[in-house]
Design an enzyme around this catalytic site. Structure first.
Site, PDB file in Angstrom:
ATOM      1  N   ASP A  66       0.818  -1.218   0.000  1.00 26.16           N
ATOM      2  CA  ASP A  66       0.000   0.000   0.000  1.00 26.16           C
ATOM      3  C   ASP A  66       0.850   1.265   0.000  1.00 26.16           C
ATOM      4  O   ASP A  66       2.073   1.217   0.188  1.00 26.16           O
ATOM      5  CB  ASP A  66      -0.959  -0.008   1.210  1.00 26.16           C
ATOM      6  CG  ASP A  66      -0.286  -0.419   2.509  1.00 26.16           C
ATOM      7  OD1 ASP A  66       0.958  -0.402   2.565  1.00 26.16           O
ATOM      8  OD2 ASP A  66      -0.996  -0.758   3.464  1.00 26.16           O
ATOM      9  N   ASP A 141      -7.089  -2.147  14.141  1.00 33.48           N
ATOM     10  CA  ASP A 141      -8.496  -2.492  13.891  1.00 33.48           C
ATOM     11  C   ASP A 141      -8.628  -3.796  13.102  1.00 33.48           C
ATOM     12  O   ASP A 141      -9.693  -4.111  12.593  1.00 33.48           O
ATOM     13  CB  ASP A 141      -9.223  -1.344  13.161  1.00 33.48           C
ATOM     14  CG  ASP A 141      -8.626  -1.049  11.783  1.00 33.48           C
ATOM     15  OD1 ASP A 141      -7.727  -1.799  11.345  1.00 33.48           O
ATOM     16  OD2 ASP A 141      -9.073  -0.082  11.136  1.00 33.48           O
ATOM     17  N   HIS A 143      -6.894  -4.634  10.347  1.00 31.52           N
ATOM     18  CA  HIS A 143      -6.737  -4.566   8.885  1.00 31.52           C
ATOM     19  C   HIS A 143      -5.459  -5.230   8.389  1.00 31.52           C
ATOM     20  O   HIS A 143      -4.452  -5.266   9.074  1.00 31.52           O
ATOM     21  CB  HIS A 143      -6.848  -3.121   8.358  1.00 31.52           C
ATOM     22  CG  HIS A 143      -5.754  -2.188   8.768  1.00 31.52           C
ATOM     23  ND1 HIS A 143      -6.000  -0.968   9.352  1.00 31.52           N
ATOM     24  CD2 HIS A 143      -4.418  -2.259   8.662  1.00 31.52           C
ATOM     25  CE1 HIS A 143      -4.858  -0.329   9.568  1.00 31.52           C
ATOM     26  NE2 HIS A 143      -3.878  -1.106   9.167  1.00 31.52           N
ATOM     27  N   GLU A 148      -9.640  -1.577   5.440  1.00 28.60           N
ATOM     28  CA  GLU A 148     -10.297  -1.194   6.684  1.00 28.60           C
ATOM     29  C   GLU A 148     -11.565  -2.027   6.917  1.00 28.60           C
ATOM     30  O   GLU A 148     -12.074  -2.653   5.974  1.00 28.60           O
ATOM     31  CB  GLU A 148     -10.660   0.293   6.617  1.00 28.60           C
ATOM     32  CG  GLU A 148      -9.455   1.218   6.550  1.00 28.60           C
ATOM     33  CD  GLU A 148      -8.703   1.336   7.875  1.00 28.60           C
ATOM     34  OE1 GLU A 148      -8.600   0.347   8.619  1.00 28.60           O
ATOM     35  OE2 GLU A 148      -8.210   2.440   8.155  1.00 28.60           O
TER      36      GLU A 148
HETATM   37  C1  GLP Z   1      -0.350   0.254   8.505  1.00 31.86           C
HETATM   38  C2  GLP Z   1      -0.061  -0.589   7.273  1.00 31.86           C
HETATM   39  C3  GLP Z   1      -0.282  -2.057   7.530  1.00 31.86           C
HETATM   40  C4  GLP Z   1       0.375  -2.489   8.836  1.00 31.86           C
HETATM   41  C5  GLP Z   1      -0.216  -1.695   9.965  1.00 31.86           C
HETATM   42  C6  GLP Z   1       0.309  -2.092  11.324  1.00 31.86           C
HETATM   43  O1  GLP Z   1      -1.687   0.584   8.612  1.00 31.86           O
HETATM   44  N1  GLP Z   1      -0.824  -0.162   6.173  1.00 31.86           N
HETATM   45  O2  GLP Z   1       0.228  -2.808   6.447  1.00 31.86           O
HETATM   46  O3  GLP Z   1       0.195  -3.872   9.053  1.00 31.86           O
HETATM   47  O4  GLP Z   1       0.078  -0.315   9.724  1.00 31.86           O
HETATM   48  O5  GLP Z   1       1.442  -1.364  11.632  1.00 31.86           O
HETATM   49  P1  GLP Z   1       2.384  -1.623  12.866  1.00 31.86           P
HETATM   50  O6  GLP Z   1       3.289  -2.738  12.461  1.00 31.86           O
HETATM   51  O7  GLP Z   1       3.145  -0.320  13.025  1.00 31.86           O
HETATM   52  O8  GLP Z   1       1.530  -1.946  14.027  1.00 31.86           O
END
Ligand code: GLP
Length: 262
Positions: A66, A141, A143, A148
């Site tokens: 993304d 959440d 995802h 989302e």
């Molecule tokens: C973002 C990314 C996700 C990732 C998530 C969790 O939203 N788009 O791909 O899994 O963050 O991030 P973290 O590893 O900082 O908890």
């Protein structure tokens, strides 16, 4: 699904990097889907260390999950002016390994035609022969990527509006430290869809810390629901490996933690 529980963040990072390196050694021209967020940073550091010891990325092809809409590759700007996932990937990994720039694919948040771009991204994945290994974290959440709650589990690469929790989480984790205000954050992103992720050949999902324990348990063991898009892992037909630290695994029941504890 194989669930591996490790002692701490350092151990999950080593284990994940070994898993990725094993694929690269077996198939030097493999297609890897990379993820951003705080979780995979340790894994990327391990991969950089392994590269210094000879791990060869010269034929590896990559597709990132993304990118924020409105942000893209501008490495000329200092760190504090760019929170793009392009910058993240180059700074945390690509600048330190021998990957070929032409083999790197990250959604172009600066595209003038997002719809066309999303379609071309799906086509590029297909042309590369599909993703051999997709690395995934899990959002607060639930995802995957930026899918989302409410996203279709059949969704493809598209524009997605980020919800309040994601904006708050990512503000705290990245934007705030870089001197941004909450209002500076992009509210939309280009993301691979859940359907796109489910078509990959294998996945490696990582999570650490007690903050993720409840959502990890819901995603892995609760009902499959588009309110927690990572729960789609239960529908996955390929080989799924989940690496958790003890804190993130702490709300899984006994059956789960006995699956593979090391
Ligand atoms: C973002 C990314 C996700 C990732 C998530 C969790 O939203 N788009 O791909 O899994 O963050 O991030 P973290 O590893 O900082 O908890």
């Amino acid at each position: 699904m194989e669930i591996i529980v490790k002692r701490d963040y350092e151990e999950i990072s080593k284990c994940a990097a070994e898993h990725i390196a094993a694929l690269i050694k077996k198939k030097p021209n493999c297609v890897i889907g990379f993820a951003t967020g705080g979780t995979p940073i340790g894994t990327y550091r391990e991969l950089i260390r392994m590269h210094k010891e000879g791990l060869d990325f010269s034929n590896v092809i990559t597709f990132n999950l993304d990118e924020y809409l409105g942000l893209g590759l501008d490495l000329s700007k200092p760190y504090s002016q760019d929170q793009s996932y392009h910058r993240f990937m180059y700074e945390e990994l690509f600048n330190h390994i021998n990957i070929k720039k032409e083999n790197v694919h990250i959604p172009d948040g600066l595209t003038k035609n997002p719809e066309e771009f999303c379609k071309s991204y799906e086509d590029a994945i297909k042309e590369a022969g599909g993703i051999d290994l997709q690395i995934l974290g899990i959002g607060g959440d639930g995802h995957w990527a930026f899918n989302e709650p409410g996203s279709s589990l059949e969704s493809r690469t598209r524009i997605e509006e980020l919800n309040e929790q994601t904006l708050n989480d990512n503000y705290e984790a990245f934007y705030k430290k870089a001197g941004f205000t909450r209002d500076d954050m992009p509210h939309y992103a280009i993301t691979m869809g859940v359907g796109t992720i489910l078509e990959t050949k294998s996945i490696l999902m990582l999570a650490y810390g007690s903050k993720k324990a409840e959502i990890v348990a819901k995603a892995l063991r609760g009902p499959v629901t588009n309110q927690i898009t990572a729960s789609a892992i239960q529908l996955y037909k390929g080989k799924a490996t989940v690496i958790l630290d003890e804190d993130a695994a702490s709300m899984l029941d006994e059956t789960q933690s006995s699956e593979s504890v090391s």
